[in-house]
Design a protein around this motif. Sequence first.
Motif, PDB file in Angstrom:
ATOM      1  N   ALA A  20       0.826  -1.213   0.000  1.00 33.28           N
ATOM      2  CA  ALA A  20       0.000   0.000   0.000  1.00 33.28           C
ATOM      3  C   ALA A  20       0.860   1.262   0.000  1.00 33.28           C
ATOM      4  CB  ALA A  20      -0.935  -0.006   1.205  1.00 33.28           C
ATOM      5  N   ASP A  21       1.972   1.242   0.722  1.00 27.27           N
ATOM      6  CA  ASP A  21       2.878   2.393   0.745  1.00 27.27           C
ATOM      7  C   ASP A  21       3.459   2.674  -0.640  1.00 27.27           C
ATOM      8  OD1 ASP A  21       2.543   2.906   3.429  1.00 27.27           O
ATOM      9  OD2 ASP A  21       4.297   1.741   4.060  1.00 27.27           O
ATOM     10  N   LEU A  22       3.686   1.608  -1.404  1.00 27.75           N
ATOM     11  CA  LEU A  22       4.291   1.750  -2.732  1.00 27.75           C
ATOM     12  C   LEU A  22       3.250   2.006  -3.813  1.00 27.75           C
ATOM     13  CD1 LEU A  22       6.816  -1.243  -2.540  1.00 27.75           C
ATOM     14  CD2 LEU A  22       7.330   1.184  -2.206  1.00 27.75           C
ATOM     15  N   LEU A  23       2.105   1.320  -3.737  1.00 33.21           N
ATOM     16  CA  LEU A  23       1.102   1.390  -4.801  1.00 33.21           C
ATOM     17  C   LEU A  23       0.205   2.614  -4.680  1.00 33.21           C
ATOM     18  CD1 LEU A  23       0.061  -0.126  -7.290  1.00 33.21           C
ATOM     19  CD2 LEU A  23      -1.463  -1.414  -5.778  1.00 33.21           C
ATOM     20  N   ARG A  24      -0.165   2.963  -3.443  1.00 30.50           N
ATOM     21  CA  ARG A  24      -1.015   4.127  -3.174  1.00 30.50           C
ATOM     22  C   ARG A  24      -2.282   4.085  -4.028  1.00 30.50           C
ATOM     23  NH1 ARG A  24       1.871   7.556  -0.114  1.00 30.50           N
ATOM     24  NH2 ARG A  24       0.526   9.359  -0.559  1.00 30.50           N
ATOM     25  N   HIS A  94      -0.507   3.002 -13.134  1.00 32.98           N
ATOM     26  CA  HIS A  94       0.175   1.904 -13.816  1.00 32.98           C
ATOM     27  C   HIS A  94       1.683   1.943 -13.575  1.00 32.98           C
ATOM     28  CE1 HIS A  94       1.247  -1.037 -16.824  1.00 32.98           C
ATOM     29  NE2 HIS A  94       2.076  -0.168 -17.370  1.00 32.98           N
ATOM     30  N   GLY A  95       2.281   3.128 -13.596  1.00 28.23           N
ATOM     31  CA  GLY A  95       3.720   3.236 -13.380  1.00 28.23           C
ATOM     32  C   GLY A  95       4.141   2.675 -12.035  1.00 28.23           C
ATOM     33  N   HIS A  99       6.361  -1.156 -11.501  1.00 30.11           N
ATOM     34  CA  HIS A  99       7.664  -1.106 -10.827  1.00 30.11           C
ATOM     35  C   HIS A  99       7.577  -1.554  -9.369  1.00 30.11           C
ATOM     36  CE1 HIS A  99       9.455   0.764 -14.282  1.00 30.11           C
ATOM     37  NE2 HIS A  99       8.568   1.745 -14.273  1.00 30.11           N
ATOM     38  N   LEU A 100       6.438  -2.146  -9.011  1.00 32.94           N
ATOM     39  CA  LEU A 100       6.227  -2.539  -7.628  1.00 32.94           C
ATOM     40  C   LEU A 100       7.277  -3.538  -7.153  1.00 32.94           C
ATOM     41  CD1 LEU A 100       4.171  -2.057  -5.320  1.00 32.94           C
ATOM     42  CD2 LEU A 100       2.925  -4.055  -6.153  1.00 32.94           C
TER      43      LEU A 100
END
Length: 438
Positions: A20-24, A94-95, A99-100
């Motif tokens: 969640a911190d990365l995808l937001r 999407h970006g 890159h997740l």
Amino acid sequence: MTADADRRLPAARRIIAHVADLLRADLSVRLWNGEVLPLGPDARDDIQIVIARPSVVRRLLLKPGLMTLFEMFASGDLRVEGGSPLEAADRWDHGRAVHLAKRADKMMVAREAVPFLLGGSDDTATQLPAWDATGDDGVGRDKGARRDQDFIQFHYDVGNDFYGLFLDPRMVYSSAYFTRPDASLEEAQAEKLDRICRKLRLQPGQRLLDVGCGWGGLACWAAENYGVNVHGVTLSQAQLDHARARVRLLKLEDRVTLELKDYREVDEPGGYDAIAQVEMFEHAGFANHERHFNQMHRLLKPGGLYFHQASVRRGGRDAIRPTATTRVITRFIFPGGELDTIGMTVTNLGRLGFETLDVEDMREHFELTLREWTRRLYENREAAYEMVGEARARLWLIYFALFAKGFERGSVLVYQTVAQRRRPGPSGLPLDRKSLYL
């Protein structure tokens, strides 16, 4: 419950919090115990990605990738509730998503993975509607080594009623042409059919070959509105039965002839004034492209026009190498399918006896088309489950989502190309394109 099983829930919470911190993203995850966790700050919970069992996490950790996601969506172990897969995909960037894996804290994820990897598996066997378990998807093979009729029937003979859940009444299964964003699918498909006829400069009494004629939408439109004689061929019995019934309903039997036949077996050299190929080419395969264009050239009269609408890859150094997306699609949706590039299309036309007259990008039109197909199929999903089973219906929804986002981003495109069988002297066509857009 084992100690490892006891540790799975808190481990899942920590992994999802990191994601969640990365995808937001603006949606939530529901775990197998019913607990709902946000996938971003202030994320809503009206659309949820459901993890039905701990083995979903285990499989994603052991074999991350698009194939695994498709398999789990088909089985229902991983699913979207509260909206379609496309609506869910619209809720994240999407970006950030692509890159997740690179941005994730691999040590942290490995640490939290332990209870899933050591706790055993709770997988259950699910029979998926996939093409041929032997892997014979025809990719990279020429016509003699491909099971093209089997491939086509796997995709199209799933049932006319199923396609009727999301297509327009004419059953046009290709990108529509939207003259405005709020046009209905019916309006946009009628516009597309008419543009094909205008681009081919059809005149009463001419002969048109409709390659991969589908459910007869273009054949009937051209005969009814432009007075041409149409010969349509398809490899799908279900399509043919529907198309012939439509021809009879419209009383066009004297102008439209439809056959169950491979277009490469049509043997009328120079017999057609015009040929239309509308999104059948994706089934042909790279090894058969030259044969395709040679056949188009052989069947057209000198000066005859060829219309070519096809989805293509963006291009680049590895344009013909299979990707994760193409592997998934050839397994579950389109066995034998390979996407060209617009550069290779135009090059092949030029070297095999054609003059390319017009190329039009329709990428955003196909995104709008897929969004409408998705909306209709999702609204009719219960009927789809009854017709083709839940697994196949879910696969189609995620397939539509994958390609709608692909067209949105420009990683896949679609072009209408018009070419003329080369002959000496003037083309005989107008000097401008105004007549195409009236």
